[in-house]
Design a protein around this motif. Structure first.
Motif, PDB file in Angstrom:
ATOM      1  N   GLY A  62      -4.605  16.184   7.387  1.00  0.00           N
ATOM      2  CA  GLY A  62      -5.545  16.842   6.840  1.00  0.00           C
ATOM      3  C   GLY A  62      -5.313  18.037   5.971  1.00  0.00           C
ATOM      4  N   GLY A  63      -3.859  18.590   6.131  1.00  0.00           N
ATOM      5  CA  GLY A  63      -3.531  19.943   5.527  1.00  0.00           C
ATOM      6  C   GLY A  63      -2.944  19.711   4.121  1.00  0.00           C
ATOM      7  N   SER A  64      -2.296  20.731   3.723  1.00  0.00           N
ATOM      8  CA  SER A  64      -1.522  20.771   2.446  1.00  0.00           C
ATOM      9  C   SER A  64      -0.549  19.674   2.447  1.00  0.00           C
ATOM     10  N   TRP A  65       0.006  19.492   1.038  1.00  0.00           N
ATOM     11  CA  TRP A  65       1.174  18.474   1.118  1.00  0.00           C
ATOM     12  C   TRP A  65       2.290  19.122   0.441  1.00  0.00           C
ATOM     13  N   GLU A  66       3.400  18.541   0.903  1.00  0.00           N
ATOM     14  CA  GLU A  66       4.716  18.884   0.523  1.00  0.00           C
ATOM     15  C   GLU A  66       5.147  18.506  -0.877  1.00  0.00           C
ATOM     16  N   PRO A  67       5.967  18.964  -1.550  1.00  0.00           N
ATOM     17  CA  PRO A  67       6.384  18.506  -3.034  1.00  0.00           C
ATOM     18  C   PRO A  67       7.192  17.227  -2.628  1.00  0.00           C
ATOM     19  N   PRO A  68       7.275  16.263  -3.798  1.00  0.00           N
ATOM     20  CA  PRO A  68       7.748  14.808  -3.883  1.00  0.00           C
ATOM     21  C   PRO A  68       9.416  15.207  -3.365  1.00  0.00           C
ATOM     22  N   ARG A  69       9.873  14.358  -2.509  1.00  0.00           N
ATOM     23  CA  ARG A  69      11.419  14.479  -2.271  1.00  0.00           C
ATOM     24  C   ARG A  69      12.070  12.944  -2.157  1.00  0.00           C
ATOM     25  N   ALA A  83      -6.761   4.323   2.316  1.00  0.00           N
ATOM     26  CA  ALA A  83      -6.370   4.618   3.673  1.00  0.00           C
ATOM     27  C   ALA A  83      -7.231   5.061   4.658  1.00  0.00           C
ATOM     28  N   GLN A  84      -6.971   5.188   5.923  1.00  0.00           N
ATOM     29  CA  GLN A  84      -7.658   6.078   6.702  1.00  0.00           C
ATOM     30  C   GLN A  84      -6.818   7.131   7.413  1.00  0.00           C
ATOM     31  N   ASP A  85      -7.593   8.459   7.467  1.00  0.00           N
ATOM     32  CA  ASP A  85      -6.529   9.421   7.826  1.00  0.00           C
ATOM     33  C   ASP A  85      -6.596   9.699   9.540  1.00  0.00           C
ATOM     34  N   ALA A  86      -6.272  10.583   9.952  1.00  0.00           N
ATOM     35  CA  ALA A  86      -5.931  10.864  11.447  1.00  0.00           C
ATOM     36  C   ALA A  86      -7.209  10.897  12.171  1.00  0.00           C
ATOM     37  N   THR A  87      -8.282  11.092  11.477  1.00  0.00           N
ATOM     38  CA  THR A  87      -9.743  11.033  12.214  1.00  0.00           C
ATOM     39  C   THR A  87     -10.581   9.894  11.817  1.00  0.00           C
ATOM     40  N   ASP A 115     -14.464   1.011   9.699  1.00  0.00           N
ATOM     41  CA  ASP A 115     -15.871   1.197  10.405  1.00  0.00           C
ATOM     42  C   ASP A 115     -16.554   2.026   9.668  1.00  0.00           C
ATOM     43  N   ILE A 116     -17.701   1.694   9.114  1.00  0.00           N
ATOM     44  CA  ILE A 116     -18.847   2.667   8.435  1.00  0.00           C
ATOM     45  C   ILE A 116     -20.123   2.677   9.240  1.00  0.00           C
ATOM     46  N   ASP A 117     -20.421   3.938   9.860  1.00  0.00           N
ATOM     47  CA  ASP A 117     -21.395   3.768  10.435  1.00  0.00           C
ATOM     48  C   ASP A 117     -21.672   2.953  11.648  1.00  0.00           C
ATOM     49  N   GLY A 118     -20.709   2.448  12.259  1.00  0.00           N
ATOM     50  CA  GLY A 118     -20.759   1.337  13.476  1.00  0.00           C
ATOM     51  C   GLY A 118     -20.459   0.016  13.030  1.00  0.00           C
ATOM     52  N   ASN A 123       0.816  -1.197  -0.042  1.00  0.00           N
ATOM     53  CA  ASN A 123       0.040  -0.052   0.074  1.00  0.00           C
ATOM     54  C   ASN A 123       0.874   1.251  -0.037  1.00  0.00           C
ATOM     55  N   TRP A 124       0.731   2.064  -1.052  1.00  0.00           N
ATOM     56  CA  TRP A 124       1.710   3.237  -1.172  1.00  0.00           C
ATOM     57  C   TRP A 124       1.190   4.289  -0.601  1.00  0.00           C
ATOM     58  N   LEU A 125      -0.314   4.269  -0.197  1.00  0.00           N
ATOM     59  CA  LEU A 125      -0.719   5.429   0.756  1.00  0.00           C
ATOM     60  C   LEU A 125      -0.851   5.097   2.294  1.00  0.00           C
ATOM     61  N   ILE A 126      -0.126   5.721   3.012  1.00  0.00           N
ATOM     62  CA  ILE A 126      -0.042   5.155   4.481  1.00  0.00           C
ATOM     63  C   ILE A 126      -0.335   6.339   5.458  1.00  0.00           C
ATOM     64  N   ARG A 127      -0.883   5.948   6.691  1.00  0.00           N
ATOM     65  CA  ARG A 127      -0.832   7.068   7.717  1.00  0.00           C
ATOM     66  C   ARG A 127       0.208   6.843   8.765  1.00  0.00           C
ATOM     67  N   GLY A 128       1.054   7.641   8.897  1.00  0.00           N
ATOM     68  CA  GLY A 128       2.229   7.592   9.787  1.00  0.00           C
ATOM     69  C   GLY A 128       1.732   7.566  11.284  1.00  0.00           C
TER      70      GLY A 128
END
Length: 340
Positions: free
Chosen positions: A37-44, A303-307, A253-256, A8-13
Motif C-alpha cells: 500500500g506504500g510508494s513504489w520503487e523505480p523500474p529495474r 489484482a487484490q492488494d494485501a488487504t 469478494d464484493i460486500d460478501g 497478469n502483469w500486476l500481481i501480489r507477492g
C-alpha cells in the motif's frame, strides 16, 4: 510479435506487496511497492543482463512466486526461450535460464504463455513452426522434461491457466473455433478435449478459475458480444464488449458476495468495469467507465492488494503506470486514478 505481455502483469507477492512487470526493448522490468500500500520503487531490470526480444509471459503459482518466460536471440536468425523465477518483488529474480526451442532450433515461433502448478513447476506453452502447440515443463526435482507436441493447427491466440483444482488448462483459437487441452491429474500432460466450434474475434481470449470444478473462458465474437463458456454448457452471452481486445478478469469478494469483475479499455479510451455473481451469467451486467481517456495500446490489469481491496492498473504505450483502488465503501466504486 511485438511487446506482447501474456498473463497478469500486476500481481501480489507472498509478502503482500504489489508488483508490475513491464516490457522493454531488450529486457523485462519490474516495479514493486516498497511496503504494501506504500510508494513504489523505480523500474529495474530482472533476470540478469541477457538481451531479450520484446514481449514476455508471466504466471504465478499458489506459492506466490512469479515465473516469467521470454525469447532471446541466440545466433543470427535464431532464438531460444528462457525462464526466470521471481520469489519476492523486492528481491532479485533468478538469472534467465534456457528453456530451448519447440523445433530444436530456428527463430521465434509465437508468443509464449506460462502456467504454474500446485508444486510450483512452470509449464510453458508456445506455438510451434507447424502452428500447433508445444509444451515443456519443469521436473519435480529439478531440470526440464522434453518438449511435447500437443498438436492443433493454424493456432493464433494461446493462453494457459491453473484452475482451483491445481490442474492446468490450455486454450488456443484457430479458424474453426477454440481448442482446449486439460490435465486429467496434476503433473500429467494435458490432453485434448472437444473443440468449441464458434466464431471468435482474434485477440479476445481470457480465462478465470471460477470454482473448484470449472475455469470460465471469456471471448468476443466478430460482432463484439462478450461470451462466457464452461465446458459443461453452451457459451453464454454477457454484454457488448466495451472496446476491442481482451477483457481482464478477476474473482473477488464484493460486500460478501463471490463476484467476477471484468475490465476493458473502452472505445472512448477510458477503463470500463462490470461485475456479476461468479458463474451466474444470467444475472445481467453493464459497463461503468472510470478514469482518464487513454491511448490505443493501453494495457489493463486487476489484482487484490494485501488487504483484499481490488486494484486496477493501466499501462500506456509510453510506459506511464496508473493505479486505482476500490473505495472502502459498499459497491465497486474506485478512488481517483493516480500516476505511479
Amino acid at each position: 510479435m511485438d511487446r506482447t505481455v501474456n498473463g497478469n502483469w500486476l500481481i501480489r507477492g507472498r509478502d503482500g506487496r504489489l508488483s508490475v512487470y513491464l516490457p522493454a526493448d531488450d529486457a523485462v522490468l519490474c516495479r514493486a511497492e516498497r511496503v504494501p500500500g506504500g510508494s513504489w520503487e523505480p523500474p529495474r531490470r530482472i533476470g540478469g543482463e541477457q538481451q531479450l526480444h520484446a514481449g514476455f509471459a508471466v504466471g504465478q503459482g499458489p506459492d506466490g512466486y512469479a515465473h516469467l518466460v521470454a525469447w532471446r536471440p541466440t545466433r543470427s536468425g535464431e532464438s531460444g526461450l528462457v525462464h526466470t523465477t521471481h520469489f519476492r518483488p523486492l528481491l532479485a529474480a533468478l538469472d534467465w535460464m534456457p528453456f530451448g526451442h519447440p523445433n530444436k532450433e530456428g527463430d521465434r515461433t509465437g508468443d509464449p504463455v506460462v502456467a504454474v502448478d500446485v508444486e510450483g513447476r512452470a509449464h510453458l506453452f508456445v506455438r510451434n513452426r507447424g502452428k500447433g502447440v508445444s509444451m515443456r515443463n519443469q521436473k519435480e526435482r529439478g531440470g526440464l522434461n522434453a518438449w511435447h507436441d500437443l498438436k492443433g493447427s493454424k493456432v493464433h491466440d494461446l493462453l494457459a491457466v491453473t484452475g482451483e483444482s491445481g490442474r492446468i488448462e490450455v486454450y488456443a483459437s484457430n479458424h474453426t473455433g477454440i481448442l482446449r487441452w486439460f490435465q486429467q491429474e496434476p503433473g500429467r500432460r494435458p490432453v485434448a478435449a472437444d473443440p468449441l466450434l464458434v466464431q471468435m474475434q482474434p485477440g479476445t481470449l481470457a480465462a478465470l478459475p471460477t470454482s473448484k470444478e470449472h475455469t470460465t473462458l471469456f471471448y468476443a465474437d466478430p460482432d463484439g458480444t462478450l461470451y462466457a463458456w464452461r465446458p459443461d454448457a453452451e457459451p453464454r452471452p454477457l454484454l457488448a464488449a466495451a472496446g476491442p481486445g481482451p477483457v481482464t478478469v478477476l474473482r473477488c469478494d464484493i460486500d460478501g458476495l463471490d463476484c467476477t469483475i471484468l475490465a476493458q479499455r473502452s472505445a472512448s479510451g477510458r477503463v470500463a468495469f462490470a461485475a456479476y455473481p461468479t458463474e451466474q451469467e444470467t444475472a445481467g451486467l453493464s459497463w461503468t467507465e472510470s478514469g482518464p481517456q487513454l491511448p490505443t495500446g493501453t494495457r489493463v490489469a486487476l489484482a487484490q492488494d494485501a488487504t483484499g481491496r481490488v486494484v486496477a492498473a493501466t499501462l500506456t504505450p509510453d510506459g506511464t503506470l496508473r493505479l486505482s483502488r476500490r473505495k472502502e465503501e459498499p459497491g465497486l466504486a474506485l478512488e481517483a486514478w493516480r500516476e505511479v
